[in-house]
Design a protein around this motif. Structure first.
Motif, PDB file in Angstrom:
ATOM      1  N   MET A  26     -38.018  34.734 -39.238  1.00 58.05           N
ATOM      2  CA  MET A  26     -37.779  35.978 -38.524  1.00 58.05           C
ATOM      3  C   MET A  26     -38.769  37.072 -38.920  1.00 58.05           C
ATOM      4  O   MET A  26     -39.050  37.972 -38.125  1.00 58.05           O
ATOM      5  CB  MET A  26     -36.334  36.433 -38.710  1.00 58.05           C
ATOM      6  CG  MET A  26     -35.320  35.405 -38.182  1.00 58.05           C
ATOM      7  SD  MET A  26     -35.662  34.808 -36.508  1.00 58.05           S
ATOM      8  CE  MET A  26     -35.068  36.171 -35.551  1.00 58.05           C
ATOM      9  N   VAL A  27     -39.308  37.008 -40.111  1.00 60.80           N
ATOM     10  CA  VAL A  27     -40.357  37.958 -40.504  1.00 60.80           C
ATOM     11  C   VAL A  27     -41.591  37.700 -39.640  1.00 60.80           C
ATOM     12  O   VAL A  27     -42.216  38.630 -39.133  1.00 60.80           O
ATOM     13  CB  VAL A  27     -40.685  37.855 -42.013  1.00 60.80           C
ATOM     14  CG1 VAL A  27     -41.880  38.726 -42.376  1.00 60.80           C
ATOM     15  CG2 VAL A  27     -39.468  38.235 -42.857  1.00 60.80           C
ATOM     16  N   ILE A  46     -39.732  49.573 -42.839  1.00 66.29           N
ATOM     17  CA  ILE A  46     -39.749  48.911 -41.531  1.00 66.29           C
ATOM     18  C   ILE A  46     -38.655  49.496 -40.638  1.00 66.29           C
ATOM     19  O   ILE A  46     -38.896  49.799 -39.465  1.00 66.29           O
ATOM     20  CB  ILE A  46     -39.578  47.383 -41.690  1.00 66.29           C
ATOM     21  CG1 ILE A  46     -40.833  46.786 -42.333  1.00 66.29           C
ATOM     22  CG2 ILE A  46     -39.264  46.716 -40.350  1.00 66.29           C
ATOM     23  CD1 ILE A  46     -40.656  45.369 -42.860  1.00 66.29           C
ATOM     24  N   GLU A  47     -37.471  49.692 -41.204  1.00 65.22           N
ATOM     25  CA  GLU A  47     -36.372  50.293 -40.422  1.00 65.22           C
ATOM     26  C   GLU A  47     -36.709  51.721 -40.004  1.00 65.22           C
ATOM     27  O   GLU A  47     -36.477  52.111 -38.861  1.00 65.22           O
ATOM     28  CB  GLU A  47     -35.080  50.284 -41.244  1.00 65.22           C
ATOM     29  CG  GLU A  47     -34.516  48.909 -41.448  1.00 65.22           C
ATOM     30  CD  GLU A  47     -33.320  48.906 -42.387  1.00 65.22           C
ATOM     31  OE1 GLU A  47     -32.301  48.302 -42.020  1.00 65.22           O
ATOM     32  OE2 GLU A  47     -33.410  49.498 -43.489  1.00 65.22           O
ATOM     33  N   GLN A  48     -37.267  52.500 -40.919  1.00 68.92           N
ATOM     34  CA  GLN A  48     -37.606  53.891 -40.617  1.00 68.92           C
ATOM     35  C   GLN A  48     -38.705  53.992 -39.564  1.00 68.92           C
ATOM     36  O   GLN A  48     -38.613  54.803 -38.639  1.00 68.92           O
ATOM     37  CB  GLN A  48     -38.041  54.619 -41.892  1.00 68.92           C
ATOM     38  CG  GLN A  48     -36.927  54.839 -42.878  1.00 68.92           C
ATOM     39  CD  GLN A  48     -37.444  55.275 -44.241  1.00 68.92           C
ATOM     40  OE1 GLN A  48     -38.603  55.661 -44.386  1.00 68.92           O
ATOM     41  NE2 GLN A  48     -36.582  55.215 -45.244  1.00 68.92           N
ATOM     42  N   LEU A  49     -39.748  53.179 -39.690  1.00 72.29           N
ATOM     43  CA  LEU A  49     -40.826  53.195 -38.704  1.00 72.29           C
ATOM     44  C   LEU A  49     -40.325  52.775 -37.332  1.00 72.29           C
ATOM     45  O   LEU A  49     -40.666  53.395 -36.321  1.00 72.29           O
ATOM     46  CB  LEU A  49     -41.972  52.269 -39.144  1.00 72.29           C
ATOM     47  CG  LEU A  49     -42.903  52.795 -40.216  1.00 72.29           C
ATOM     48  CD1 LEU A  49     -43.796  51.673 -40.754  1.00 72.29           C
ATOM     49  CD2 LEU A  49     -43.748  53.948 -39.694  1.00 72.29           C
ATOM     50  N   SER A  50     -39.489  51.748 -37.286  1.00 73.76           N
ATOM     51  CA  SER A  50     -38.926  51.291 -36.010  1.00 73.76           C
ATOM     52  C   SER A  50     -38.103  52.379 -35.357  1.00 73.76           C
ATOM     53  O   SER A  50     -38.224  52.629 -34.146  1.00 73.76           O
ATOM     54  CB  SER A  50     -38.060  50.046 -36.219  1.00 73.76           C
ATOM     55  OG  SER A  50     -38.815  48.972 -36.691  1.00 73.76           O
ATOM     56  N   PHE A  58     -31.154  39.524 -40.029  1.00 72.07           N
ATOM     57  CA  PHE A  58     -31.792  38.536 -40.902  1.00 72.07           C
ATOM     58  C   PHE A  58     -32.446  39.198 -42.110  1.00 72.07           C
ATOM     59  O   PHE A  58     -33.501  38.774 -42.581  1.00 72.07           O
ATOM     60  CB  PHE A  58     -32.819  37.718 -40.097  1.00 72.07           C
ATOM     61  CG  PHE A  58     -32.201  37.010 -38.932  1.00 72.07           C
ATOM     62  CD1 PHE A  58     -31.536  35.804 -39.100  1.00 72.07           C
ATOM     63  CD2 PHE A  58     -32.246  37.582 -37.663  1.00 72.07           C
ATOM     64  CE1 PHE A  58     -30.942  35.165 -38.015  1.00 72.07           C
ATOM     65  CE2 PHE A  58     -31.652  36.954 -36.578  1.00 72.07           C
ATOM     66  CZ  PHE A  58     -31.000  35.743 -36.754  1.00 72.07           C
ATOM     67  N   ARG A  59     -31.814  40.237 -42.618  1.00 72.13           N
ATOM     68  CA  ARG A  59     -32.329  40.989 -43.770  1.00 72.13           C
ATOM     69  C   ARG A  59     -32.624  40.084 -44.960  1.00 72.13           C
ATOM     70  O   ARG A  59     -33.606  40.283 -45.676  1.00 72.13           O
ATOM     71  CB  ARG A  59     -31.327  42.080 -44.165  1.00 72.13           C
ATOM     72  CG  ARG A  59     -31.759  42.909 -45.368  1.00 72.13           C
ATOM     73  CD  ARG A  59     -30.755  43.999 -45.704  1.00 72.13           C
ATOM     74  NE  ARG A  59     -30.819  45.088 -44.765  1.00 72.13           N
ATOM     75  CZ  ARG A  59     -31.657  46.127 -44.858  1.00 72.13           C
ATOM     76  NH1 ARG A  59     -32.487  46.201 -45.865  1.00 72.13           N
ATOM     77  NH2 ARG A  59     -31.648  47.074 -43.961  1.00 72.13           N
ATOM     78  N   GLU A  60     -31.782  39.066 -45.140  1.00 71.95           N
ATOM     79  CA  GLU A  60     -31.965  38.168 -46.287  1.00 71.95           C
ATOM     80  C   GLU A  60     -33.327  37.477 -46.253  1.00 71.95           C
ATOM     81  O   GLU A  60     -33.898  37.182 -47.299  1.00 71.95           O
ATOM     82  CB  GLU A  60     -30.830  37.140 -46.384  1.00 71.95           C
ATOM     83  CG  GLU A  60     -30.829  36.045 -45.330  1.00 71.95           C
ATOM     84  CD  GLU A  60     -30.281  36.452 -43.962  1.00 71.95           C
ATOM     85  OE1 GLU A  60     -30.396  35.647 -43.031  1.00 71.95           O
ATOM     86  OE2 GLU A  60     -29.756  37.583 -43.803  1.00 71.95           O
ATOM     87  N   GLU A  61     -33.881  37.243 -45.068  1.00 73.33           N
ATOM     88  CA  GLU A  61     -35.212  36.629 -44.998  1.00 73.33           C
ATOM     89  C   GLU A  61     -36.285  37.609 -45.478  1.00 73.33           C
ATOM     90  O   GLU A  61     -37.236  37.216 -46.149  1.00 73.33           O
ATOM     91  CB  GLU A  61     -35.528  36.138 -43.585  1.00 73.33           C
ATOM     92  CG  GLU A  61     -34.705  34.920 -43.214  1.00 73.33           C
ATOM     93  CD  GLU A  61     -35.169  34.254 -41.939  1.00 73.33           C
ATOM     94  OE1 GLU A  61     -36.387  34.232 -41.678  1.00 73.33           O
ATOM     95  OE2 GLU A  61     -34.294  33.743 -41.214  1.00 73.33           O
TER      96      GLU A  61
END
Length: 182
Positions: free
Chosen positions: A82-83, A131-135, A158-161
């Motif tokens: 997923m990354v 990544i969350e903030q930029l999105s 899929f944070r764990e990935e």
């Protein structure tokens, strides 16, 4: 995607993703397990297995981070990182940006740089929240919000990935190992 019968089909609103994948698409190839589906085309959202039975319509998809978009669905199996999918989505957004607004033009480039770092084994713990903030910033401030949905939904479900890539410095599936950060 990873279904036995790919193609173009027209279905009524309210049909479930499970019906499309398993009844119409014939299910996944033997030995493969469903992981997610990109719903709504390249700017849609990645929805996990727990969303398979939601009816597909405008109102139901929005809270799970997807959209109707162009109506495209790509089925992903357990061989998908997923990354790496997020990297591909951010590359599409960066390359397809019209360039009219700074948040999209610069934000998607920065997003891709951070994703490359994570995929390349150089990720830092704070990169996931970055990544969350930029999105979120791209979505809130750009003219069209070009493509933060696929990236944001991969972190959401899929944070764990991401955490595994950051902590171990590698991709469990071996997909991201050839990636070198910029």
């Amino acid at each position: 995607g990873s279904v036995r019968h790919t193609g173009l089909v027209e279905v009524p609103m309210g049909v479930t993703l499970r019906q499309i994948i398993y009844d119409i698409g014939g299910g996944l190839p033997p030995g493969r397990k469903f992981k997610a589906a990109l719903v709504g085309g390249p700017c849609g959202g990645m929805v996990p297995e727990q969303c398979l039975d939601l009816p597909i319509d405008y109102e139901t998809l929005k809270p799970v981070g997807a959209m109707m978009g162009c109506g495209g669905i790509i089925v992903l199996d357990d061989r998908t990182c997923m990354v790496d999918m997020a990297r591909n989505a951010s590359e599409f957004a960066r390359d397809e940006s019209c360039g009219k607004c700074v948040p999209c033009r610069v934000g998607n480039n920065q997003l891709r740089t951070v994703l490359d770092r994570v995929a390349g084994g150089q990720g830092r713990e704070e990169d996931i929240s970055l990544i969350e903030q930029l999105s979120a910033m791209i979505d809130r401030t750009s003219l069209c919000g070009m493509a933060p949905n696929p990236v944001r939904s991969t972190v959401r479900y899929f944070r764990e990935e991401y955490e595994e890539h950051v902590r171990s410095g590698r991709c469990r599936l071996g997909i991201c190992q050839a990636v070198s950060p910029r």
